[in-house]
Write a protein that holds these residues in place. Structure first.
Motif, PDB file in Angstrom:
ATOM      1  N   VAL A 103     -62.803 -14.293 -25.815  1.00 49.62           N
ATOM      2  CA  VAL A 103     -62.688 -15.358 -26.678  1.00 49.62           C
ATOM      3  C   VAL A 103     -61.504 -16.211 -26.092  1.00 49.62           C
ATOM      4  O   VAL A 103     -61.664 -17.435 -26.204  1.00 49.62           O
ATOM      5  CB  VAL A 103     -62.453 -14.847 -28.165  1.00 49.62           C
ATOM      6  CG1 VAL A 103     -62.046 -16.187 -29.045  1.00 49.62           C
ATOM      7  CG2 VAL A 103     -63.515 -13.996 -28.780  1.00 49.62           C
ATOM      8  N   ALA A 104     -60.345 -15.682 -25.842  1.00 45.98           N
ATOM      9  CA  ALA A 104     -59.219 -16.422 -25.395  1.00 45.98           C
ATOM     10  C   ALA A 104     -59.489 -17.505 -24.238  1.00 45.98           C
ATOM     11  O   ALA A 104     -59.056 -18.207 -24.114  1.00 45.98           O
ATOM     12  CB  ALA A 104     -58.234 -15.336 -25.178  1.00 45.98           C
ATOM     13  N   ASP A 105     -60.020 -16.405 -23.165  1.00 47.72           N
ATOM     14  CA  ASP A 105     -60.375 -17.241 -21.826  1.00 47.72           C
ATOM     15  C   ASP A 105     -61.161 -18.690 -22.156  1.00 47.72           C
ATOM     16  O   ASP A 105     -61.109 -19.424 -21.652  1.00 47.72           O
ATOM     17  CB  ASP A 105     -61.108 -16.296 -20.798  1.00 47.72           C
ATOM     18  CG  ASP A 105     -60.018 -15.520 -20.105  1.00 47.72           C
ATOM     19  OD1 ASP A 105     -58.976 -15.853 -20.112  1.00 47.72           O
ATOM     20  OD2 ASP A 105     -60.448 -14.296 -19.909  1.00 47.72           O
ATOM     21  N   GLU A 106     -62.389 -18.197 -22.753  1.00 43.42           N
ATOM     22  CA  GLU A 106     -63.212 -19.451 -23.188  1.00 43.42           C
ATOM     23  C   GLU A 106     -62.669 -20.697 -23.789  1.00 43.42           C
ATOM     24  O   GLU A 106     -62.659 -21.607 -23.294  1.00 43.42           O
ATOM     25  CB  GLU A 106     -64.387 -18.976 -24.093  1.00 43.42           C
ATOM     26  CG  GLU A 106     -65.125 -19.769 -24.454  1.00 43.42           C
ATOM     27  CD  GLU A 106     -66.287 -19.532 -25.795  1.00 43.42           C
ATOM     28  OE1 GLU A 106     -66.668 -20.059 -26.320  1.00 43.42           O
ATOM     29  OE2 GLU A 106     -66.451 -18.245 -25.642  1.00 43.42           O
ATOM     30  N   VAL A 147     -53.906 -20.734 -32.645  1.00 43.51           N
ATOM     31  CA  VAL A 147     -55.340 -20.320 -32.929  1.00 43.51           C
ATOM     32  C   VAL A 147     -56.190 -21.262 -32.304  1.00 43.51           C
ATOM     33  O   VAL A 147     -57.577 -20.980 -31.899  1.00 43.51           O
ATOM     34  CB  VAL A 147     -55.861 -20.709 -34.508  1.00 43.51           C
ATOM     35  CG1 VAL A 147     -55.059 -19.341 -35.488  1.00 43.51           C
ATOM     36  CG2 VAL A 147     -55.324 -22.035 -35.071  1.00 43.51           C
ATOM     37  N   ASP A 148     -55.511 -22.595 -31.752  1.00 45.41           N
ATOM     38  CA  ASP A 148     -56.190 -23.409 -30.761  1.00 45.41           C
ATOM     39  C   ASP A 148     -56.217 -22.957 -29.329  1.00 45.41           C
ATOM     40  O   ASP A 148     -56.698 -23.769 -28.441  1.00 45.41           O
ATOM     41  CB  ASP A 148     -55.634 -24.815 -30.965  1.00 45.41           C
ATOM     42  CG  ASP A 148     -55.737 -25.382 -32.300  1.00 45.41           C
ATOM     43  OD1 ASP A 148     -57.000 -25.133 -33.045  1.00 45.41           O
ATOM     44  OD2 ASP A 148     -55.146 -26.466 -32.573  1.00 45.41           O
ATOM     45  N   ARG A 149     -55.295 -21.867 -28.990  1.00 44.71           N
ATOM     46  CA  ARG A 149     -55.387 -21.212 -27.567  1.00 44.71           C
ATOM     47  C   ARG A 149     -55.948 -20.143 -27.489  1.00 44.71           C
ATOM     48  O   ARG A 149     -55.644 -19.516 -26.654  1.00 44.71           O
ATOM     49  CB  ARG A 149     -53.752 -21.333 -27.046  1.00 44.71           C
ATOM     50  CG  ARG A 149     -52.941 -22.575 -27.383  1.00 44.71           C
ATOM     51  CD  ARG A 149     -53.478 -23.801 -26.468  1.00 44.71           C
ATOM     52  NE  ARG A 149     -52.734 -24.982 -26.523  1.00 44.71           N
ATOM     53  CZ  ARG A 149     -52.943 -25.959 -27.383  1.00 44.71           C
ATOM     54  NH1 ARG A 149     -53.870 -25.893 -28.256  1.00 44.71           N
ATOM     55  NH2 ARG A 149     -51.884 -27.093 -27.537  1.00 44.71           N
ATOM     56  N   GLY A 150     -56.605 -19.498 -28.498  1.00 42.03           N
ATOM     57  CA  GLY A 150     -57.222 -18.106 -28.379  1.00 42.03           C
ATOM     58  C   GLY A 150     -56.463 -17.323 -28.528  1.00 42.03           C
ATOM     59  O   GLY A 150     -56.517 -16.136 -28.098  1.00 42.03           O
ATOM     60  N   ALA A 151     -55.045 -17.468 -29.221  1.00 39.74           N
ATOM     61  CA  ALA A 151     -54.093 -16.269 -29.454  1.00 39.74           C
ATOM     62  C   ALA A 151     -53.509 -16.182 -30.647  1.00 39.74           C
ATOM     63  O   ALA A 151     -53.796 -17.186 -31.539  1.00 39.74           O
ATOM     64  CB  ALA A 151     -52.953 -16.639 -28.302  1.00 39.74           C
ATOM     65  N   LEU A 152     -52.799 -15.370 -30.974  1.00 44.63           N
ATOM     66  CA  LEU A 152     -52.231 -14.976 -32.108  1.00 44.63           C
ATOM     67  C   LEU A 152     -50.506 -14.764 -31.826  1.00 44.63           C
ATOM     68  O   LEU A 152     -50.281 -14.504 -30.732  1.00 44.63           O
ATOM     69  CB  LEU A 152     -52.578 -13.974 -33.237  1.00 44.63           C
ATOM     70  CG  LEU A 152     -54.129 -14.224 -33.445  1.00 44.63           C
ATOM     71  CD1 LEU A 152     -54.626 -12.911 -34.531  1.00 44.63           C
ATOM     72  CD2 LEU A 152     -54.122 -15.371 -34.371  1.00 44.63           C
ATOM     73  N   GLY A 153     -49.985 -14.670 -32.783  1.00 46.82           N
ATOM     74  CA  GLY A 153     -48.270 -14.209 -32.403  1.00 46.82           C
ATOM     75  C   GLY A 153     -47.487 -15.237 -33.117  1.00 46.82           C
ATOM     76  O   GLY A 153     -47.700 -16.645 -33.372  1.00 46.82           O
ATOM     77  N   ALA A 154     -46.286 -14.924 -33.534  1.00 47.30           N
ATOM     78  CA  ALA A 154     -45.106 -15.647 -33.867  1.00 47.30           C
ATOM     79  C   ALA A 154     -44.894 -16.137 -35.580  1.00 47.30           C
ATOM     80  O   ALA A 154     -44.258 -16.923 -35.888  1.00 47.30           O
ATOM     81  CB  ALA A 154     -44.722 -16.656 -33.155  1.00 47.30           C
TER      82      ALA A 154
END
Length: 262
Positions: A235-238, A132-139
């Protein structure tokens, strides 16, 4: 550097992760590890697989710099497919997989560990999902195999880490040992398995997967859909750009402080 495979001669394949300094995987590395796991599992002389790592920690996840350096979404697609490939290879490996975890185990490392059959960890090991601190989800699929549901949610939303000793309390880490004893402890468990009849061990692995209550393949790919959504929305790139800027500032401050103390 990369993924190497050796054998101890007693039915145990040893796969080593080596992407210095922190084992942040390049895209090709995920596919390389997946291939190594499948190859080791297919070899009839193997009855167990150990996944271990060199360097400061077991795994720092994907190489964010590689993703940011390439325009478009292809690097992200490749990284996500690579992660799914590794996690599936570990889960579906024809023989039991023992992971030996030292230092930090983050992001994709949780996917490897969560889909392993047995986890041995050093007493300095910590586990977490900074997604969540990297603009992603998973695992979260795999973290939920290590801790109870509500704790998984707290760890995921806050991006906090949990120690090997805490996971040992929940039974997801089988054994916690000093770092100097980690490889020996993992190998000992793997050799205990390898001493069994390989036909029975392979049947047992397939049977246990067959009665699993969670479809880990579908669950993880569902999570990844939201990662793509966040990327398409920008969002993730930002967030990743902000993360890289923060790292650069910290490095500059550390360099300035070192110069001042010289």
């Amino acid at each position: 550097m990369g993924i190497t495979s050796t054998s101890n001669g007693s039915g145990v394949a040893i796969l080593t992760i080596d992407y210095p300094p922190v084992n942040a995987f390049p895209t090709a590395g995920w596919f390389e590890l997946a291939d190594a796991v499948r190859t080791a599992g297919r070899l009839q002389s193997n009855r167990a697989v150990v996944i271990r790592a060199e360097n400061r920690g077991f795994c720092a996840g994907v190489d964010i710099k590689e993703i940011q350096a390439n325009p478009g979404h292809q690097s992200l697609i490749d990284a996500n497919r690579g992660c799914a490939d590794v996690f599936s290879a570990v889960y579906d490996c024809q023989v039991p997989v023992v992971t030996a975890v030292q230092g930090f185990c983050l992001g994709g490392g949780i996917g490897i560990v969560g889909n392993s059959d047995i986890v041995i960890a050093s007493d300095d090991a910590t586990f977490g999902l900074p997604e969540v601190d990297r603009g992603a989800l998973g695992a979260a699929t795999h973290l939920s195999r290590l801790v109870p549901q509500h704790l998984m949610r707290a760890l995921f939303f806050t991006a906090r880490t949990i120690t090997a000793s805490e996971l040992h309390h929940y039974g997801s880490v089988f054994q916690v040992v000093p770092r100097s004893e980690l490889d020996a402890a993992a190998l000992k468990v793997a050799e205990e398995i390898a001493a069994k009849d390989g036909r029975v061990i392979r049947a047992a692995k397939e049977a246990l997967n067959g009665i699993d209550v969670q479809n880990v393949h579908r669950s993880y790919r569902y999570e990844q859909g939201f990662t793509f959504e966040l990327n398409l929305a920008g969002v993730a790139d930002e967030i990743r750009d902000r993360f890289e800027d923060d790292l650069a500032r910290k490095r500059a401050a550390a360099s300035q402080e070192a110069g001042s103390n010289a």
